[in-house]
Design a protein around this motif. Sequence first.
Motif, PDB file in Angstrom:
ATOM      1  N   GLY A  38       6.475 -23.724  27.147  1.00  0.00           N
ATOM      2  CA  GLY A  38       5.578 -23.751  28.151  1.00  0.00           C
ATOM      3  C   GLY A  38       5.572 -22.416  28.953  1.00  0.00           C
ATOM      4  N   PRO A  39       4.800 -22.251  29.972  1.00  0.00           N
ATOM      5  CA  PRO A  39       4.812 -20.915  30.961  1.00  0.00           C
ATOM      6  C   PRO A  39       5.937 -20.914  31.807  1.00  0.00           C
ATOM      7  CG  PRO A  39       3.295 -22.499  31.754  1.00  0.00           C
ATOM      8  CD  PRO A  39       3.730 -23.156  30.782  1.00  0.00           C
ATOM      9  N   ALA A  40       6.355 -19.752  31.769  1.00  0.00           N
ATOM     10  CA  ALA A  40       7.666 -19.353  32.644  1.00  0.00           C
ATOM     11  C   ALA A  40       7.086 -18.798  34.011  1.00  0.00           C
ATOM     12  CB  ALA A  40       8.449 -18.336  32.233  1.00  0.00           C
ATOM     13  N   THR A  41       6.422 -19.853  34.703  1.00  0.00           N
ATOM     14  CA  THR A  41       5.903 -19.684  35.981  1.00  0.00           C
ATOM     15  C   THR A  41       5.654 -20.985  36.535  1.00  0.00           C
ATOM     16  OG1 THR A  41       4.179 -18.515  37.157  1.00  0.00           O
ATOM     17  CG2 THR A  41       3.485 -19.438  35.286  1.00  0.00           C
ATOM     18  N   SER A  42       5.361 -21.006  37.828  1.00  0.00           N
ATOM     19  CA  SER A  42       5.033 -22.279  38.662  1.00  0.00           C
ATOM     20  C   SER A  42       3.639 -22.969  38.195  1.00  0.00           C
ATOM     21  CB  SER A  42       5.334 -22.029  40.053  1.00  0.00           C
ATOM     22  OG  SER A  42       4.659 -23.038  40.692  1.00  0.00           O
ATOM     23  N   LEU A  43       3.357 -24.178  38.183  1.00  0.00           N
ATOM     24  CA  LEU A  43       2.286 -24.798  37.746  1.00  0.00           C
ATOM     25  C   LEU A  43       1.721 -25.580  38.976  1.00  0.00           C
ATOM     26  CD1 LEU A  43       3.211 -26.643  34.366  1.00  0.00           C
ATOM     27  CD2 LEU A  43       2.198 -24.402  34.706  1.00  0.00           C
ATOM     28  N   ALA A  44       2.372 -25.023  40.242  1.00  0.00           N
ATOM     29  CA  ALA A  44       1.763 -25.337  41.329  1.00  0.00           C
ATOM     30  C   ALA A  44       0.174 -25.212  41.521  1.00  0.00           C
ATOM     31  CB  ALA A  44       2.404 -24.960  42.478  1.00  0.00           C
ATOM     32  N   GLY A  45      -0.514 -26.013  42.107  1.00  0.00           N
ATOM     33  CA  GLY A  45      -1.837 -25.745  42.539  1.00  0.00           C
ATOM     34  C   GLY A  45      -2.833 -26.119  41.257  1.00  0.00           C
ATOM     35  N   ARG A  46      -2.249 -26.486  40.170  1.00  0.00           N
ATOM     36  CA  ARG A  46      -2.951 -26.627  38.950  1.00  0.00           C
ATOM     37  C   ARG A  46      -3.244 -28.176  38.871  1.00  0.00           C
ATOM     38  NH1 ARG A  46      -3.954 -22.416  35.446  1.00  0.00           N
ATOM     39  NH2 ARG A  46      -2.603 -20.707  35.893  1.00  0.00           N
ATOM     40  N   ASN A  47      -4.391 -28.578  38.605  1.00  0.00           N
ATOM     41  CA  ASN A  47      -4.848 -29.894  38.158  1.00  0.00           C
ATOM     42  C   ASN A  47      -4.526 -30.328  36.920  1.00  0.00           C
ATOM     43  OD1 ASN A  47      -5.934 -32.496  38.444  1.00  0.00           O
ATOM     44  ND2 ASN A  47      -8.064 -31.778  38.152  1.00  0.00           N
ATOM     45  N   LEU A  48      -2.914 -30.458  36.787  1.00  0.00           N
ATOM     46  CA  LEU A  48      -2.503 -30.910  35.485  1.00  0.00           C
ATOM     47  C   LEU A  48      -3.158 -31.916  34.838  1.00  0.00           C
ATOM     48  CD1 LEU A  48       1.298 -30.107  36.005  1.00  0.00           C
ATOM     49  CD2 LEU A  48      -0.536 -28.535  35.187  1.00  0.00           C
ATOM     50  N   GLY A  49      -3.648 -31.919  33.340  1.00  0.00           N
ATOM     51  CA  GLY A  49      -4.354 -32.749  32.781  1.00  0.00           C
ATOM     52  C   GLY A  49      -5.936 -32.487  32.842  1.00  0.00           C
ATOM     53  N   GLN A  50      -6.175 -31.704  33.658  1.00  0.00           N
ATOM     54  CA  GLN A  50      -7.663 -31.428  33.765  1.00  0.00           C
ATOM     55  C   GLN A  50      -7.692 -30.002  34.345  1.00  0.00           C
ATOM     56  OE1 GLN A  50     -10.275 -32.752  32.541  1.00  0.00           O
ATOM     57  NE2 GLN A  50      -9.562 -34.809  32.212  1.00  0.00           N
ATOM     58  N   ASP A  51      -6.993 -29.043  33.746  1.00  0.00           N
ATOM     59  CA  ASP A  51      -6.721 -27.677  34.396  1.00  0.00           C
ATOM     60  C   ASP A  51      -7.574 -26.758  33.314  1.00  0.00           C
ATOM     61  OD1 ASP A  51      -6.088 -25.127  35.411  1.00  0.00           O
ATOM     62  OD2 ASP A  51      -4.393 -25.204  34.201  1.00  0.00           O
ATOM     63  N   PHE A  52      -8.976 -26.582  33.824  1.00  0.00           N
ATOM     64  CA  PHE A  52      -9.858 -25.712  33.333  1.00  0.00           C
ATOM     65  C   PHE A  52     -10.285 -24.464  33.782  1.00  0.00           C
ATOM     66  CE2 PHE A  52     -10.015 -29.526  30.693  1.00  0.00           C
ATOM     67  CZ  PHE A  52     -10.305 -29.063  29.438  1.00  0.00           C
ATOM     68  N   VAL A  53      -9.825 -24.164  35.145  1.00  0.00           N
ATOM     69  CA  VAL A  53     -10.536 -23.122  35.950  1.00  0.00           C
ATOM     70  C   VAL A  53      -9.885 -21.762  35.698  1.00  0.00           C
ATOM     71  CG1 VAL A  53     -10.794 -25.023  38.158  1.00  0.00           C
ATOM     72  CG2 VAL A  53      -8.571 -23.446  38.007  1.00  0.00           C
ATOM     73  N   GLN A  54      -8.894 -21.564  34.831  1.00  0.00           N
ATOM     74  CA  GLN A  54      -8.690 -20.254  34.636  1.00  0.00           C
ATOM     75  C   GLN A  54      -8.002 -19.279  35.687  1.00  0.00           C
ATOM     76  OE1 GLN A  54      -8.773 -18.448  31.287  1.00  0.00           O
ATOM     77  NE2 GLN A  54      -9.028 -20.613  30.810  1.00  0.00           N
ATOM     78  N   LYS A  55      -7.051 -20.234  36.560  1.00  0.00           N
ATOM     79  CA  LYS A  55      -6.257 -19.486  37.542  1.00  0.00           C
ATOM     80  C   LYS A  55      -5.300 -18.411  36.865  1.00  0.00           C
ATOM     81  CE  LYS A  55      -3.084 -20.885  41.255  1.00  0.00           C
ATOM     82  NZ  LYS A  55      -1.965 -20.244  41.003  1.00  0.00           N
ATOM     83  N   ASP A  56      -5.122 -17.335  37.321  1.00  0.00           N
ATOM     84  CA  ASP A  56      -4.552 -16.075  36.783  1.00  0.00           C
ATOM     85  C   ASP A  56      -5.028 -15.924  35.346  1.00  0.00           C
ATOM     86  OD1 ASP A  56      -3.199 -16.168  39.396  1.00  0.00           O
ATOM     87  OD2 ASP A  56      -1.639 -17.954  38.680  1.00  0.00           O
ATOM     88  N   GLY A  57      -6.018 -16.277  34.837  1.00  0.00           N
ATOM     89  CA  GLY A  57      -6.554 -15.806  33.734  1.00  0.00           C
ATOM     90  C   GLY A  57      -6.176 -16.715  32.582  1.00  0.00           C
ATOM     91  N   TRP A  58      -5.588 -18.038  32.827  1.00  0.00           N
ATOM     92  CA  TRP A  58      -5.252 -18.977  32.020  1.00  0.00           C
ATOM     93  C   TRP A  58      -5.349 -20.304  32.459  1.00  0.00           C
ATOM     94  CZ3 TRP A  58      -0.728 -21.606  32.884  1.00  0.00           C
ATOM     95  CH2 TRP A  58      -0.006 -20.981  33.747  1.00  0.00           C
ATOM     96  N   ALA A  59      -5.457 -21.223  31.453  1.00  0.00           N
ATOM     97  CA  ALA A  59      -5.462 -22.628  31.717  1.00  0.00           C
ATOM     98  C   ALA A  59      -4.558 -23.390  31.039  1.00  0.00           C
ATOM     99  CB  ALA A  59      -7.017 -23.243  31.478  1.00  0.00           C
ATOM    100  N   MET A  60      -4.133 -24.662  31.531  1.00  0.00           N
ATOM    101  CA  MET A  60      -3.309 -25.662  31.043  1.00  0.00           C
ATOM    102  C   MET A  60      -4.210 -26.471  30.051  1.00  0.00           C
ATOM    103  SD  MET A  60      -0.217 -25.192  31.438  1.00  0.00           S
ATOM    104  CE  MET A  60       0.862 -26.717  31.084  1.00  0.00           C
ATOM    105  N   TYR A  61      -5.344 -26.880  30.415  1.00  0.00           N
ATOM    106  CA  TYR A  61      -6.408 -27.659  29.956  1.00  0.00           C
ATOM    107  C   TYR A  61      -5.808 -29.007  30.015  1.00  0.00           C
ATOM    108  CZ  TYR A  61      -8.165 -23.456  27.920  1.00  0.00           C
ATOM    109  OH  TYR A  61      -8.735 -22.134  27.779  1.00  0.00           O
ATOM    110  N   HIS A  62      -5.527 -29.711  28.884  1.00  0.00           N
ATOM    111  CA  HIS A  62      -5.078 -31.335  29.322  1.00  0.00           C
ATOM    112  C   HIS A  62      -3.710 -31.384  29.378  1.00  0.00           C
ATOM    113  CE1 HIS A  62      -9.013 -32.556  29.436  1.00  0.00           C
ATOM    114  NE2 HIS A  62      -9.346 -32.391  28.293  1.00  0.00           N
ATOM    115  N   GLY A  63      -3.058 -30.194  28.832  1.00  0.00           N
ATOM    116  CA  GLY A  63      -1.489 -30.186  28.813  1.00  0.00           C
ATOM    117  C   GLY A  63      -0.668 -30.597  30.071  1.00  0.00           C
ATOM    118  N   SER A  64       0.253 -30.960  30.201  1.00  0.00           N
ATOM    119  CA  SER A  64       1.271 -31.094  31.456  1.00  0.00           C
ATOM    120  C   SER A  64       2.486 -29.967  31.417  1.00  0.00           C
ATOM    121  CB  SER A  64       1.728 -32.703  31.397  1.00  0.00           C
ATOM    122  OG  SER A  64       2.640 -33.018  30.406  1.00  0.00           O
ATOM    123  N   LYS A  65       2.861 -29.827  30.027  1.00  0.00           N
ATOM    124  CA  LYS A  65       4.229 -29.001  30.283  1.00  0.00           C
ATOM    125  C   LYS A  65       3.709 -27.571  29.386  1.00  0.00           C
ATOM    126  CE  LYS A  65       7.514 -32.478  30.962  1.00  0.00           C
ATOM    127  NZ  LYS A  65       8.602 -33.148  30.569  1.00  0.00           N
TER     128      LYS A  65
END
Length: 336
Positions: A38-65
């Motif tokens: 997973g990313p070595a940074t905080s996932l705070a502020g992301r809609n985990l499970g539905q993260d498609f907004v490209q915050k900081d240039g990347w997304a988690m998509y449907h992943g949680s970790k």
Amino acid sequence: MAAIQKITRLHAQWDTQDPFLFCAFHNDKYPKGNGNLGPATSLAGRNLGQDFVQKDGWAMYHGSKVPGFPGHPHVGFETVTIAEEGFVDHSDSLGAAGRFGQGDVQWMTAGKGVQHSEMFPLINTEEENPLLLFQIWLNLPAASKNVAPYFGMMWHEDIPIIEEKDDEGHAFSIKLIAGTYQDQNALQPAPDSWASNPENGINIWLISLDAQTEFKLPKGVDGANRSVYFYEGETLHAEGFDIPVMHQIKADPIQELTLKNGEQPAKLLLLEGKPMNEPVVQHGPFVGNSRKDIETAFMNFQQTQFGGWPWPTSEHTHDPDAKRFALYPDGKKVVR
């Protein structure tokens, strides 16, 4: 006659023409990994499970970790997944699995139904983990909608890349995922694919142009649909048009199309092929020719889960130290 028919801007999911259904384009600037993929940074502020907004240039998509797409079903079409940068951890209901990337291509036929997950492991812990990935949905004709699922790999060491120069000595290259360029053929596609019949004129190419290169896209098959996706660079010049990056060119396949690149290197994706000219009824990742097809697919999934899910979690990933590999449904394993 002019070859260009239409120029349109590209969005997150790219519009495609029959026989293609759509193309997902992932260009994520993932940070360093945390040692658990997973990313070595905080996932705070992301809609985990539905993260498609490209915050900081990347997304988690449907992943949680780990970023990516946990287990989900597909019916009635194929996925051609081109992982130009970064890696994909694949797991499916056939028992097949793999880690591929850095130019590899996976060709999967869903046919009558399969579940799979596609996670994006952040393997590097000392540097960033950029991901550049295309997932192309290629339809299956009615006669092949219910074929057995197929899992295949095209390793980047085996994929033909043609390198040439224009008349002024500027270089260009063509990576042949499917189809033919001059006398060079791509690797064999999946056996039940629309691309397996050369008469259908399926071409999937990645084209790289040096600055100021003039590239002539040769004539294709009469009756085919041709789309060129300009996804990296600055400006292309063609037939009096100045075409900015992140635009699609729909072109007449029986006219040669001459593209003159600008001052920056450019990269393009070509999708081309004869249309099936069949009705398409789609409900998410279920594709049929009628509403009844979709209802049948849902019923089959509810009853069989397309073979079930043999992995510990829907977000299954492989060992952080694993090399590129493919585990096939028959138990055969290939390590690259």
